[in-house]
Design a protein around this motif. Structure first.
Motif, PDB file in Angstrom:
ATOM      1  N   ARG A 202       0.709  -1.259   0.074  1.00  0.00           N
ATOM      2  CA  ARG A 202      -0.071  -0.142  -0.131  1.00  0.00           C
ATOM      3  C   ARG A 202       0.939   1.019  -0.094  1.00  0.00           C
ATOM      4  O   ARG A 202       0.536   2.369  -0.881  1.00  0.00           O
ATOM      5  CB  ARG A 202      -0.997  -0.099   1.201  1.00  0.00           C
ATOM      6  CG  ARG A 202      -1.856  -1.098   1.324  1.00  0.00           C
ATOM      7  CD  ARG A 202      -2.573  -1.120   2.506  1.00  0.00           C
ATOM      8  NE  ARG A 202      -3.655  -2.182   2.400  1.00  0.00           N
ATOM      9  CZ  ARG A 202      -3.237  -3.413   2.926  1.00  0.00           C
ATOM     10  NH1 ARG A 202      -2.243  -3.722   3.628  1.00  0.00           N
ATOM     11  NH2 ARG A 202      -4.152  -4.520   2.784  1.00  0.00           N
ATOM     12  N   GLU A 203       2.026   1.355   0.795  1.00  0.00           N
ATOM     13  CA  GLU A 203       3.005   2.498   0.965  1.00  0.00           C
ATOM     14  C   GLU A 203       3.338   2.566  -0.376  1.00  0.00           C
ATOM     15  O   GLU A 203       3.428   3.940  -0.719  1.00  0.00           O
ATOM     16  CB  GLU A 203       3.967   2.267   2.155  1.00  0.00           C
ATOM     17  CG  GLU A 203       3.369   2.437   3.546  1.00  0.00           C
ATOM     18  CD  GLU A 203       4.117   1.505   4.634  1.00  0.00           C
ATOM     19  OE1 GLU A 203       5.328   0.901   4.323  1.00  0.00           O
ATOM     20  OE2 GLU A 203       3.778   1.422   5.622  1.00  0.00           O
ATOM     21  N   ALA A 210      -0.612   7.146  -6.127  1.00  0.00           N
ATOM     22  CA  ALA A 210      -1.767   6.426  -6.453  1.00  0.00           C
ATOM     23  C   ALA A 210      -2.818   6.981  -5.672  1.00  0.00           C
ATOM     24  O   ALA A 210      -2.656   7.468  -4.504  1.00  0.00           O
ATOM     25  CB  ALA A 210      -1.662   4.981  -6.218  1.00  0.00           C
ATOM     26  N   THR A 211      -4.157   7.161  -6.478  1.00  0.00           N
ATOM     27  CA  THR A 211      -5.267   7.140  -5.306  1.00  0.00           C
ATOM     28  C   THR A 211      -5.646   6.175  -4.462  1.00  0.00           C
ATOM     29  O   THR A 211      -4.907   4.924  -4.675  1.00  0.00           O
ATOM     30  CB  THR A 211      -6.535   7.854  -6.099  1.00  0.00           C
ATOM     31  OG1 THR A 211      -6.827   6.761  -6.925  1.00  0.00           O
ATOM     32  CG2 THR A 211      -6.274   8.871  -7.111  1.00  0.00           C
ATOM     33  N   ARG A 212      -6.560   6.327  -3.539  1.00  0.00           N
ATOM     34  CA  ARG A 212      -6.813   5.200  -2.760  1.00  0.00           C
ATOM     35  C   ARG A 212      -7.478   3.943  -3.360  1.00  0.00           C
ATOM     36  O   ARG A 212      -7.129   3.002  -3.300  1.00  0.00           O
ATOM     37  CB  ARG A 212      -8.152   5.490  -1.828  1.00  0.00           C
ATOM     38  CG  ARG A 212      -7.872   5.081  -0.498  1.00  0.00           C
ATOM     39  CD  ARG A 212      -8.869   5.673   0.424  1.00  0.00           C
ATOM     40  NE  ARG A 212      -8.563   5.002   2.040  1.00  0.00           N
ATOM     41  CZ  ARG A 212      -9.198   5.431   2.874  1.00  0.00           C
ATOM     42  NH1 ARG A 212      -9.733   6.759   2.919  1.00  0.00           N
ATOM     43  NH2 ARG A 212      -9.008   4.832   4.026  1.00  0.00           N
ATOM     44  N   GLY A 219      -2.380  -2.271  -6.043  1.00  0.00           N
ATOM     45  CA  GLY A 219      -1.383  -2.801  -4.639  1.00  0.00           C
ATOM     46  C   GLY A 219      -2.157  -4.079  -3.972  1.00  0.00           C
ATOM     47  O   GLY A 219      -1.292  -5.024  -3.622  1.00  0.00           O
ATOM     48  N   VAL A 220      -3.457  -3.944  -3.631  1.00  0.00           N
ATOM     49  CA  VAL A 220      -4.003  -4.856  -2.605  1.00  0.00           C
ATOM     50  C   VAL A 220      -4.801  -6.053  -3.625  1.00  0.00           C
ATOM     51  O   VAL A 220      -4.291  -7.210  -3.451  1.00  0.00           O
ATOM     52  CB  VAL A 220      -4.798  -4.298  -1.750  1.00  0.00           C
ATOM     53  CG1 VAL A 220      -5.532  -5.079  -0.858  1.00  0.00           C
ATOM     54  CG2 VAL A 220      -4.303  -3.137  -1.181  1.00  0.00           C
ATOM     55  N   LEU A 221      -5.823  -5.694  -4.368  1.00  0.00           N
ATOM     56  CA  LEU A 221      -6.347  -6.565  -5.308  1.00  0.00           C
ATOM     57  C   LEU A 221      -5.572  -7.697  -5.907  1.00  0.00           C
ATOM     58  O   LEU A 221      -5.784  -8.866  -6.026  1.00  0.00           O
ATOM     59  CB  LEU A 221      -7.743  -5.906  -5.715  1.00  0.00           C
ATOM     60  CG  LEU A 221      -8.684  -5.374  -5.097  1.00  0.00           C
ATOM     61  CD1 LEU A 221      -9.675  -4.698  -6.064  1.00  0.00           C
ATOM     62  CD2 LEU A 221      -9.347  -6.650  -3.971  1.00  0.00           C
ATOM     63  N   ARG A 222      -4.578  -7.111  -6.629  1.00  0.00           N
ATOM     64  CA  ARG A 222      -3.987  -7.707  -7.588  1.00  0.00           C
ATOM     65  C   ARG A 222      -3.178  -8.966  -6.953  1.00  0.00           C
ATOM     66  O   ARG A 222      -2.982  -9.957  -7.282  1.00  0.00           O
ATOM     67  CB  ARG A 222      -2.849  -6.687  -8.437  1.00  0.00           C
ATOM     68  CG  ARG A 222      -3.526  -6.328  -9.648  1.00  0.00           C
ATOM     69  CD  ARG A 222      -2.435  -5.542 -10.551  1.00  0.00           C
ATOM     70  NE  ARG A 222      -1.558  -6.389 -10.944  1.00  0.00           N
ATOM     71  CZ  ARG A 222      -1.429  -6.983 -12.305  1.00  0.00           C
ATOM     72  NH1 ARG A 222      -2.502  -6.810 -12.833  1.00  0.00           N
ATOM     73  NH2 ARG A 222      -0.717  -7.677 -12.610  1.00  0.00           N
ATOM     74  N   TYR A 223      -2.637  -8.290  -5.455  1.00  0.00           N
ATOM     75  CA  TYR A 223      -1.668  -9.122  -4.725  1.00  0.00           C
ATOM     76  C   TYR A 223      -2.538 -10.347  -4.278  1.00  0.00           C
ATOM     77  O   TYR A 223      -1.935 -11.421  -4.060  1.00  0.00           O
ATOM     78  CB  TYR A 223      -1.142  -8.339  -3.787  1.00  0.00           C
ATOM     79  CG  TYR A 223      -0.128  -8.813  -2.786  1.00  0.00           C
ATOM     80  CD1 TYR A 223       1.377  -8.561  -3.238  1.00  0.00           C
ATOM     81  CD2 TYR A 223       0.034  -9.440  -1.859  1.00  0.00           C
ATOM     82  CE1 TYR A 223       2.463  -9.306  -2.720  1.00  0.00           C
ATOM     83  CE2 TYR A 223       0.889 -10.181  -1.217  1.00  0.00           C
ATOM     84  CZ  TYR A 223       2.283  -9.945  -1.329  1.00  0.00           C
ATOM     85  OH  TYR A 223       3.347 -10.520  -0.724  1.00  0.00           O
ATOM     86  N   ALA A 224      -3.760 -10.171  -3.843  1.00  0.00           N
ATOM     87  CA  ALA A 224      -4.449 -10.956  -3.206  1.00  0.00           C
ATOM     88  C   ALA A 224      -5.409 -11.901  -4.070  1.00  0.00           C
ATOM     89  O   ALA A 224      -6.244 -12.674  -3.588  1.00  0.00           O
ATOM     90  CB  ALA A 224      -5.250 -10.405  -2.116  1.00  0.00           C
ATOM     91  N   ARG A 225      -5.246 -11.626  -5.473  1.00  0.00           N
ATOM     92  CA  ARG A 225      -6.116 -12.249  -6.369  1.00  0.00           C
ATOM     93  C   ARG A 225      -6.411 -13.747  -6.263  1.00  0.00           C
ATOM     94  O   ARG A 225      -7.237 -14.136  -6.295  1.00  0.00           O
ATOM     95  CB  ARG A 225      -5.793 -11.776  -7.870  1.00  0.00           C
ATOM     96  CG  ARG A 225      -4.559 -12.267  -8.260  1.00  0.00           C
ATOM     97  CD  ARG A 225      -4.258 -11.863  -9.732  1.00  0.00           C
ATOM     98  NE  ARG A 225      -3.173 -12.536 -10.300  1.00  0.00           N
ATOM     99  CZ  ARG A 225      -2.169 -12.111 -10.355  1.00  0.00           C
ATOM    100  NH1 ARG A 225      -1.752 -10.845  -9.443  1.00  0.00           N
ATOM    101  NH2 ARG A 225      -1.054 -12.653 -10.647  1.00  0.00           N
ATOM    102  N   ALA A 226      -5.201 -14.368  -5.767  1.00  0.00           N
ATOM    103  CA  ALA A 226      -5.424 -15.766  -5.707  1.00  0.00           C
ATOM    104  C   ALA A 226      -6.261 -16.192  -4.386  1.00  0.00           C
ATOM    105  O   ALA A 226      -7.138 -17.304  -4.729  1.00  0.00           O
ATOM    106  CB  ALA A 226      -3.907 -16.651  -5.737  1.00  0.00           C
TER     107      ALA A 226
END
Lengths: 320, 382
Positions: A202-203, A210-212, A219-226
């Protein structure tokens, strides 16, 4: 993780095994293996009980489109079709909502709201399915018939999927009930996946300006997609096998349907509707063979989910 | 290790509490079982009889059961106190259970087929009450009693008459404005004696409705399915423009609109206790109780007041009761006494529950059947 590993290794080395320890180890090993044995036993017994039907129809059972107790002809295709359509509908409606809940809980929610909200969403999972069914019959069904289905029809009525006279006990209503039922599962597991994303992600995104929303998306959804994918598959597993709520809302019609506003039937709801009076050996055998098909489908879905969630856990671990 | 040692006093205290609780529970259980806590008023022995089967007579048999406990508990009644457990699992399941001899009697709406009789020889059919199947509907514009012939009814359930204002319906209902809305057909999704009776009638009334569409669960041409009489009744009430078939008792309890059906004599007859009883009274020369009942039907009986969609419902009992390992002389006697009571005193409970009383002819038939029941060759009721 590491600390625990070494600690466990050391304890093992230092403590002499007492008879009690040995007995406990033996007992828990036995119980763990017994569960596996039970699964094998269930499969074997189902197979034996379905023998008559399997001998008569073989694989043709899967493509047979008629279920007629009078002439004793049985086929599973309409129920497999019904199961696939309702589950797909449930995922289609349930995943975006669940994902929204998960994102809100992990990224946006103020701290004081997070715990009560999480609790309430997970409480949805504790509602017995027969209660969902009753609610489906008396509240959701009429609401679908009077408001929602005509509304959907007004916008999307040109599609064959939404044609016909809305009746409220149909595939669409069953799909909506299923979507509500799988939301707690999907949102809880995907929230875990989002929380496992390290803050450095996120940082990094924020520091690039990047916006929120961009942070969350890239940053988050792509990383957690699995993990999110695994969560959806776990939800699918529940939708596929759900019996009571579907039986009470789907309209129980053992045939193919072209429109979501027609009644249908899933594997689980067909078994629930018919087992009580099924005539052995052929009709009962055919119902049990349906059960076997359902079990295999669930098994594959769960295996798939395991693999995906496992991959997500490893990714999470590697990032530490 | 330290933690473990500090934990010990607490653990033993917990053990003591658990032990005391267990002992208390055991004592209470013993006390209840021995009758110390809730002493029963009668010193009589207690006996339980077990039955299973049709859901249709379920409310009646349940009422019999609770009344019969009172009857047999009374000191003036000879014999033990008898509890009758009836498990409403459906006709088919009842037949399966009596065939495998796991229950003392069974209930069924459809008489035994020859193949079923072969599997369980010497089962007696004892008609215990009469049922009517109504065509019930939910159309705002109609009050109760629109007129539907059997032919029209079959066309509706076939899916060829799809609108409430179809010519077939309007021809029989002059003077009523029929709405131009589509008919929503509701049927049973489970296997049921009600479906058997209704589809048998459609088969009689309309040549298109062939024998492959007659059964406890059929491949319906149209409509939505619901579970049980209550499910269909509920679905009709919550779905505008719906029509379905429901047992008479459910429509009375739920105050539902029911159609008048054209009977054998060409009269329009509404389903009531009287018209149902009239259909049963018209049954000419029933077979002997041990005989073949497969073709017995009180559908479409003659008589100007006979309601055409009526059925007998039966208790199935073995003629020689020693085939049941669950029974001894006392229990066999109790079963026969219960059956005798059910077709006599028990009939007084019928009408309050929307079941017609058995006609005198059927009571005589049942008496003969019950008298013929034996245990180890000895008759139990003379």
């Amino acid at each position: 993780m590491h600390v625990f590993e070494t600690l466990r290794g050391r304890t093992r080395l230092r403590l002499r095994a007492t008879p009690g320890d040995l007995a406990f180890e033996g007992l828990s090993t036995f119980i763990a293996l017994a569960v596996v044995g039970l699964l094998v036993l269930i499969t074997v017994i189902l197979y034996l009980a379905a023998a008559e039907s399997i001998r008569t129809y073989g694989l043709g059972f899967l493509s047979g489109s008629v279920w007629d107790s009078v002439s004793q002809r049985f086929g599973a295709a309409p129920f497999i079709y019904g199961m696939l359509v309702t589950s797909a509908l449930a995922l289609l409606l349930g995943v975006p909502v669940s994902l929204g809940i998960a994102i809100f809980l992990s990224e946006l929610s103020p701290a004081w709201l997070r715990i009560p909200l999480t609790f309430i969403v997970e409480l949805l999972a504790a509602v017995p399915s027969v209660v969902y069914g009753l609610w489906g019959i008396f509240i959701l069904g009429p609401a679908m018939r009077v408001y929602i289905e005509p509304g959907v029809q007004a916008v999307l009525g040109f599609l064959p999927l939404f044609q016909g006279h809305p009746i409220g006990s149909d595939v669409f209503t069953a799909g909506v009930i299923l979507a509500i039922m799988i939301i707690p599962t999907i949102s809880a597991v995907s929230r875990e996946a989002l929380l496992a994303v390290p803050d450095s992600q996120r940082e990094a995104a924020l520091s690039l300006g990047a916006t929120r929303w961009e942070t969350t998306r890239l940053g988050v959804l792509r990383y957690a997609r699995a993990g999110i994918f695994g969560a959806a598959i776990l939800g699918l597993g529940r939708a596929v096998g759900e019996t009571m709520a579907v039986t009470m809302t789907i309209g129980n019609r053992a045939a193919f349907f072209g429109s979501l506003f027609e009644p249908g039937q899933t594997i689980a709801s067909q078994i629930a509707s018919r087992w009580l009076d099924a005539v052995p050996p052929l009709e009962l055998g055919a119902l049990i063979q349906l059960g076997l098909v359902l079990m295999l489908v669930s098994l594959f879905i769960n295996l798939f989910a395991r693999l995906m969630v496992g991959r997500f856990l490893r990714v999470g671990e590697g990032a530490e | 290790m330290e933690k473990l040692q500090r934990g010990r006093p607490g653990r033993s205290r917990l053990l003591i509490v658990v032990a005391v609780l267990l002992i208390a529970v055991a004592l209470i259980a013993v006390a209840v079982y021995a009758g110390w806590l809730f002493p029963s008023n009668s010193p009589k022995a207690k006996i339980a009889l077990n039955g299973a089967g049709a859901t249709f007579p379920c409310p009646l048999i349940t009422a019999w059961s609770s009344e019969y406990v009172n009857v047999t508990r009374a000191p003036t009644t000879p014999g033990p106190q008898v509890t009758v457990n009836y498990n409403c699992v459906g006709s088919g399941a009842g037949i399966t259970q009596i065939t495998s001899k796991t229950v003392d009697f069974a209930g069924t709406d459809a008489p035994l087929k020859p193949s079923e009789r072969a599997g369980a020889p010497n089962l007696l059919h004892i008609p215990e009450t009469i049922g009517a199947v109504t065509a019930s509907y939910n159309v705002v514009e109609f009050s109760t009693g629109i007129k539907l012939s059997g032919y029209t009814l079959a066309e509706i359930f076939r899916g060829t008459i799809t609108q409430w204002n179809s010519p077939n319906i309007s021809a029989d209902n002059t003077g009523i404005t029929l709405p131009a809305r589509s008919i929503q057909v509701v049927h049973r999704s489970d296997s049921s004696g009600t479906t058997f009776v209704f589809t048998s009638y459609l088969h009689l009334a309309n040549p298109w409705w062939n024998a492959s569409l007659v059964g406890k669960a059929i491949n319906w041409p149209v409509g939505i399915g619901a579970q049980g009489n209550a499910g269909v009744a509920g679905k009709i009430q919550t779905t505008p423009d719906a029509i379905g078939y429901v047992e008479l008792a459910y429509t009375v309890q739920n105050n539902m609109k029911v159609a008048q059906i054209k009977n054998h004599d060409g009269q329009w007859v509404a389903p009531t206790l009287a018209t149902t009883a009239a259909a049963a009274a018209a049954l000419a020369s029933p077979p002997s109780p041990g005989g073949d009942w497969a073709n017995v039907s009180i559908l479409d009986q003659p008589g100007s007041t006979s309601y055409p969609i009526a059925t007998l419902t039966y208790l199935l009992v073995y003629k020689e009761l020693n085939v049941l390992t669950t029974l001894n002389q006392t229990k066999a006697q109790a079963l026969v006494d219960f059956l005798w009571w059910a077709v006599h005193g028990g009939q007084d409970l019928s009408e309050a529950l929307s079941y017609p009383k058995l006609a005198a002819g059927l009571v005589t038939l049942d008496e003969g059947a019950i008298r013929s029941i034996t245990f180890n060759g000895q008759t139990l009721h003379s």
